[in-house]
Each structure stands twice: as C-alpha cells, then as structure tokens.
Design a protein around this motif. Sequence first.
Motif, PDB file in Angstrom:
ATOM      1  N   ARG A   1       0.850  -1.219   0.000  1.00 52.44           N
ATOM      2  CA  ARG A   1       0.000   0.000   0.000  1.00 52.44           C
ATOM      3  C   ARG A   1       0.869   1.246   0.000  1.00 52.44           C
ATOM      4  N   ASP A   2       1.931   1.184   0.783  1.00 56.12           N
ATOM      5  CA  ASP A   2       2.841   2.323   0.885  1.00 56.12           C
ATOM      6  C   ASP A   2       3.483   2.594  -0.484  1.00 56.12           C
ATOM      7  N   GLU A   3       3.886   1.517  -1.136  1.00 53.26           N
ATOM      8  CA  GLU A   3       4.576   1.638  -2.421  1.00 53.26           C
ATOM      9  C   GLU A   3       3.658   2.200  -3.526  1.00 53.26           C
ATOM     10  N   ILE A   4       2.384   1.758  -3.508  1.00 49.64           N
ATOM     11  CA  ILE A   4       1.487   2.182  -4.597  1.00 49.64           C
ATOM     12  C   ILE A   4       0.672   3.420  -4.220  1.00 49.64           C
ATOM     13  N   GLY A   5       0.842   3.910  -2.993  1.00 45.84           N
ATOM     14  CA  GLY A   5       0.121   5.130  -2.574  1.00 45.84           C
ATOM     15  C   GLY A   5      -1.316   4.855  -2.170  1.00 45.84           C
ATOM     16  N   ALA A   6      -1.587   3.651  -1.649  1.00 40.05           N
ATOM     17  CA  ALA A   6      -2.960   3.322  -1.243  1.00 40.05           C
ATOM     18  C   ALA A   6      -3.069   3.200   0.276  1.00 40.05           C
ATOM     19  N   VAL A   7      -2.419   4.134   0.986  1.00 42.58           N
ATOM     20  CA  VAL A   7      -2.468   4.044   2.450  1.00 42.58           C
ATOM     21  C   VAL A   7      -3.758   4.640   3.000  1.00 42.58           C
ATOM     22  N   ASP A   8      -4.141   5.821   2.506  1.00 43.04           N
ATOM     23  CA  ASP A   8      -5.236   6.516   3.202  1.00 43.04           C
ATOM     24  C   ASP A   8      -6.648   6.062   2.814  1.00 43.04           C
ATOM     25  N   SER A   9      -6.933   4.812   3.155  1.00 45.28           N
ATOM     26  CA  SER A   9      -8.275   4.248   2.997  1.00 45.28           C
ATOM     27  C   SER A   9      -8.704   3.810   4.394  1.00 45.28           C
ATOM     28  N   ILE A  10      -9.862   4.286   4.832  1.00 45.75           N
ATOM     29  CA  ILE A  10     -10.272   4.011   6.221  1.00 45.75           C
ATOM     30  C   ILE A  10     -10.378   2.512   6.540  1.00 45.75           C
ATOM     31  N   PRO A  11     -11.070   1.683   5.734  1.00 44.25           N
ATOM     32  CA  PRO A  11     -11.113   0.253   6.099  1.00 44.25           C
ATOM     33  C   PRO A  11      -9.733  -0.408   6.077  1.00 44.25           C
ATOM     34  N   LEU A  12      -8.853   0.056   5.165  1.00 44.74           N
ATOM     35  CA  LEU A  12      -7.509  -0.553   5.123  1.00 44.74           C
ATOM     36  C   LEU A  12      -6.681  -0.137   6.343  1.00 44.74           C
ATOM     37  N   ILE A  13      -6.794   1.120   6.746  1.00 46.93           N
ATOM     38  CA  ILE A  13      -6.037   1.570   7.933  1.00 46.93           C
ATOM     39  C   ILE A  13      -6.585   0.879   9.182  1.00 46.93           C
ATOM     40  N   ALA A  14      -7.931   0.881   9.308  1.00 47.55           N
ATOM     41  CA  ALA A  14      -8.545   0.304  10.513  1.00 47.55           C
ATOM     42  C   ALA A  14      -8.168  -1.168  10.661  1.00 47.55           C
ATOM     43  N   SER A  15      -8.257  -1.932   9.574  1.00 50.66           N
ATOM     44  CA  SER A  15      -7.949  -3.371   9.691  1.00 50.66           C
ATOM     45  C   SER A  15      -6.454  -3.578   9.945  1.00 50.66           C
ATOM     46  N   SER A  16      -5.617  -2.720   9.370  1.00 47.98           N
ATOM     47  CA  SER A  16      -4.173  -2.850   9.569  1.00 47.98           C
ATOM     48  C   SER A  16      -3.807  -2.612  11.045  1.00 47.98           C
ATOM     49  N   ILE A  17      -4.295  -1.519  11.605  1.00 47.11           N
ATOM     50  CA  ILE A  17      -3.963  -1.216  13.009  1.00 47.11           C
ATOM     51  C   ILE A  17      -4.561  -2.276  13.935  1.00 47.11           C
ATOM     52  N   MET A  18      -5.849  -2.580  13.725  1.00 48.00           N
ATOM     53  CA  MET A  18      -6.527  -3.481  14.667  1.00 48.00           C
ATOM     54  C   MET A  18      -6.019  -4.917  14.577  1.00 48.00           C
ATOM     55  N   SER A  19      -5.559  -5.360  13.405  1.00 48.61           N
ATOM     56  CA  SER A  19      -5.051  -6.745  13.328  1.00 48.61           C
ATOM     57  C   SER A  19      -3.852  -6.885  14.263  1.00 48.61           C
ATOM     58  N   LYS A  20      -2.982  -5.863  14.295  1.00 47.74           N
ATOM     59  CA  LYS A  20      -1.792  -5.948  15.159  1.00 47.74           C
ATOM     60  C   LYS A  20      -2.178  -5.828  16.627  1.00 47.74           C
ATOM     61  N   LYS A  21      -3.128  -4.947  16.903  1.00 49.04           N
ATOM     62  CA  LYS A  21      -3.517  -4.713  18.306  1.00 49.04           C
ATOM     63  C   LYS A  21      -4.223  -5.934  18.882  1.00 49.04           C
ATOM     64  N   ILE A  22      -5.135  -6.510  18.111  1.00 52.23           N
ATOM     65  CA  ILE A  22      -5.889  -7.658  18.647  1.00 52.23           C
ATOM     66  C   ILE A  22      -4.981  -8.879  18.783  1.00 52.23           C
ATOM     67  N   ALA A  23      -4.088  -9.060  17.815  1.00 48.99           N
ATOM     68  CA  ALA A  23      -3.159 -10.204  17.903  1.00 48.99           C
ATOM     69  C   ALA A  23      -2.209 -10.056  19.097  1.00 48.99           C
ATOM     70  N   SER A  24      -2.049  -8.841  19.601  1.00 46.34           N
ATOM     71  CA  SER A  24      -1.102  -8.627  20.708  1.00 46.34           C
ATOM     72  C   SER A  24      -1.674  -8.984  22.075  1.00 46.34           C
ATOM     73  N   GLY A  25      -2.975  -9.323  22.132  1.00 47.59           N
ATOM     74  CA  GLY A  25      -3.523  -9.980  23.321  1.00 47.59           C
ATOM     75  C   GLY A  25      -4.097  -9.126  24.443  1.00 47.59           C
ATOM     76  N   SER A  26      -4.279  -7.813  24.250  1.00 46.52           N
ATOM     77  CA  SER A  26      -4.814  -6.997  25.353  1.00 46.52           C
ATOM     78  C   SER A  26      -6.339  -7.083  25.443  1.00 46.52           C
ATOM     79  N   ASP A  27      -6.869  -6.809  26.672  1.00 50.54           N
ATOM     80  CA  ASP A  27      -8.329  -6.808  26.867  1.00 50.54           C
ATOM     81  C   ASP A  27      -8.921  -5.474  26.438  1.00 50.54           C
ATOM     82  N   VAL A  28      -8.157  -4.424  26.709  1.00 54.30           N
ATOM     83  CA  VAL A  28      -8.632  -3.061  26.432  1.00 54.30           C
ATOM     84  C   VAL A  28      -7.602  -2.389  25.524  1.00 54.30           C
ATOM     85  N   ILE A  29      -8.084  -1.711  24.507  1.00 56.01           N
ATOM     86  CA  ILE A  29      -7.165  -1.026  23.576  1.00 56.01           C
ATOM     87  C   ILE A  29      -7.568   0.449  23.509  1.00 56.01           C
TER      88      ILE A  29
END
Length: 425
Positions: A168-196
């Motif tokens: 996404r960074d290479e092709i300039g497709a970063v600023d899409s809300i569903p892509l940003i939201a899923s990117s951030i949340m996939s890392k946060k949820i996989a990291s195991g916290s109860d509250v984010i």
Amino acid sequence: MKAIEITYKKNNKEKLSYEEIRYMVNSYVKNKISDQTMSEFLWAIYYNGLSMDETYYLTDVMIKSGEIIDLSKLKKKVVDKHSTGGVGDKITLIVSPIVACTGVCVPKMSGRSLGLTGGTVDKLESITGYKLKISKEAFIDELKTVGCAVISQSDKIAVADKKIYALRDEIGAVDSIPLIASSIMSKKIASGSDVIIIDLKVGAGAFMKNIKDATKLAKTMVNIGKYYNKKVICTLSDMDSPLGLNIGNSLEVKEVIDFFNGKYDKRLYELSVYISSLMISAAKGITQKRAKEIVVNLLESGHAKNKFKEWIKYQGGDLKKLKDKCKKYVIISHETGYVNKVDSLKLATLVYDLGAGRHKKTDRIDYAVGVSLNKTLGQKVRAGDVLGTIYYNKRVKNFEERFVDAFKIEKKKKKVKKIIIKTIK
Ligand code: URA
C-alpha cells in the motif's frame, strides 16, 4: 476462486465473503498472486470501500496470518495504548508506568516507525543499554514484576499486514479508512490486550488531516473491537502543533524525565493524564474522574517516576547515559507578540533532515538531534528572547530560518486549540 473475479466483484461494489477475502490475503502472503494483482484488489477497496463485516473479515484474516499472543496467564487486566503517530509524541513513555502503578498490565509491542521523527522504539533506543528484543518469557516476567514493558514488535504478528502495508505504501494506497482500521486493529488484537486505547492524532503533523475522517476511522476501529469482545476506545487529539517542547529521540526522553520531576508542558500533561485515566478507568471499571485523581496522586507522590525508572532499568537502560552527543544552536526571536501557531509538519521535516527519522526500515538515525522549544502555543515572546534550540551533528541549509518559519508570532493572542478533541467508545 479467481483473484480477478474477486477484484471485479469489488469494483462492481458487491460485498465479498470471508472466504474471498481470505483467499486474496493468503494467496498474496504465499506469493501465489503477484504484487500487480494484489494492487488491483487494494485499489478496488480504496475506491469502493468495505462494509463493516468485510472490514472485520480482512482484520480477522490478517490476525490469523501470524502469531496471536496469549496474555491470560498474567491473570490481570491488560491494556494497550496505541498512537497513530504524531510529532513530539512521547506519551507511551509517560502513561505506561503510570498505569502499571495501579496493578493494570501495559504490554507494548511497538513497530519501527517510518516517519519524519522517531517512534517509541527509537526514543527507547536512545537510552544506552535498553533492550528492545527480549524473550517471550522475559516479557511476561517483566509484566508480572514491573507491570509494563515496551519491546519491538515481533515480525510474526499479523504477517499479512506487514506485506500488504508495504505494498500500500509503495502504490500510494495508504489513506483508505477500512484498510487503515484493519491494519492497526489486526496488530492490536493479535497482541492480546483486553482493552485497547487509541490516541488518534488529527492535524497537520498527523496522517489524519481532518476530524470528519478521523471520526470515521475511530468508529470503524471501535466496531472491529466489538467482533472480538474487546473494549476499544479512541481519543482524537490535536496534532497541528507538536506535543510537548521537544522533538528528537533523546531530547524526548529528557522531556519525559522532566515530566516525572514535575516540569512539564501543559498540553503534554493534559493529554498524558487524560489517556492514562482512560486506560485505568476502562481496565478497572471505575469512573474517569476517580481514575484521574489516582493518576494525579501517582505523579505528585513520585510513585509514577519510580515506576518509570524501575521499568527502564529492568530492560537494561541507563537513564544517565543518553545518546545525546551533538552541537547546539540557540535561536533568538526578532519579533514581539504571541505564539499563535507552531507548525508541527515544518518542525518534523527539519528534524528529519537533521537525521532523527527514517524512510526505510534500514536507515540509521541520529538519536541526539532534534529541536527544543522555549516558547510554545499561546505564550508571549519578546524580541531577544530564546525561541528554541537546534541540536545537530550535520548542519542543514537554512536551519535557523526553517525553525523560525514554523512559528507564527502575532500582536493579538489567539485562543489555543484544545488538545483533546473527542473520545469515541
Ligand atoms: N498505521 C498502520 O499500522 N497501518 C496503516 O494502515 C496506517 C497506519
């Protein structure tokens, strides 16, 4: 299933199934489809969006593409705090020990940021001896003993996101809300916290430039949390001006030390107290007002400062040995008036040129360089006052003019923008 048909469906604004999204992501991770094919799929999402269910499918597939951390053995409430990245943002270093003092665990796995100024990992690396890579067992032990730990993010978490984000960074497709939201949340949820808790920066120095888009992103991330029964809270905070009085890795660590010694910038204090209160109230189920009283007490009693020192020492860092060798250039104001604007993007660009940030993961950074401000938003300046200092090892052309150009000094004082814009739960 065929990639071209799935992309065609999205281009026709049809809803995709879990299996279709999984097929695209997993095929890309396994190199079964090319960068070109994946780019076309990402562009289809970029222009046509994803429904909430589709955004969840994408998040879930990316979570399952890597390791999922289980922190249940801690037998304590676990809260993570994430910032979408701002100029002078050092609050992870402040809020983690404050919250750890209350018996709530704060495990932080920070990615190595690509940006104009360093990320949390770079700030910690400016402390001689601080170990960012420790074993999983040592990480858990530290959380049990100290209550907070900050390490560099494992390459094994959300593996698909890493590959897709780079594309996404290479092709300039970063600023899409569903892509940003899923990117951030996939890392946060996989990291195991109860509250984010997410500190979503908005303004000139952030990747979200306006409140409308930031609100949409915040709501999407809060909703993703609901699919996993995780409490996600997003605070929108102002990033038109830098946070605090220092930008640059070791300079920001020094500002954190000052903070715990009771010397702080007002806006930095306000946001730090707010975010730590939010973390404590969400984790412990108490009101934010009560949590704020606890936070203020922890700061005034010196408990938070002791916890900060305990944490840094536990990970091998020596706060008396910061990597701060450089030259200084003091900037004097030629104007009299009020500081009505400090442009975070202009200062960040200057700090980048001094060597404090990176474009590629492999770029070396200079931990010592950066800028500090003697005058900030809303303050009165007289001609002859010190406006700030540039810390440098290599001279950057016109650095004095560029520093001064970031300040708008006017005869009439303007109302200072609030640091906290709103919170979405
Ligand atoms: N940060 C991320 O982790 N992902 C994005 O897509 C944007 C910012």
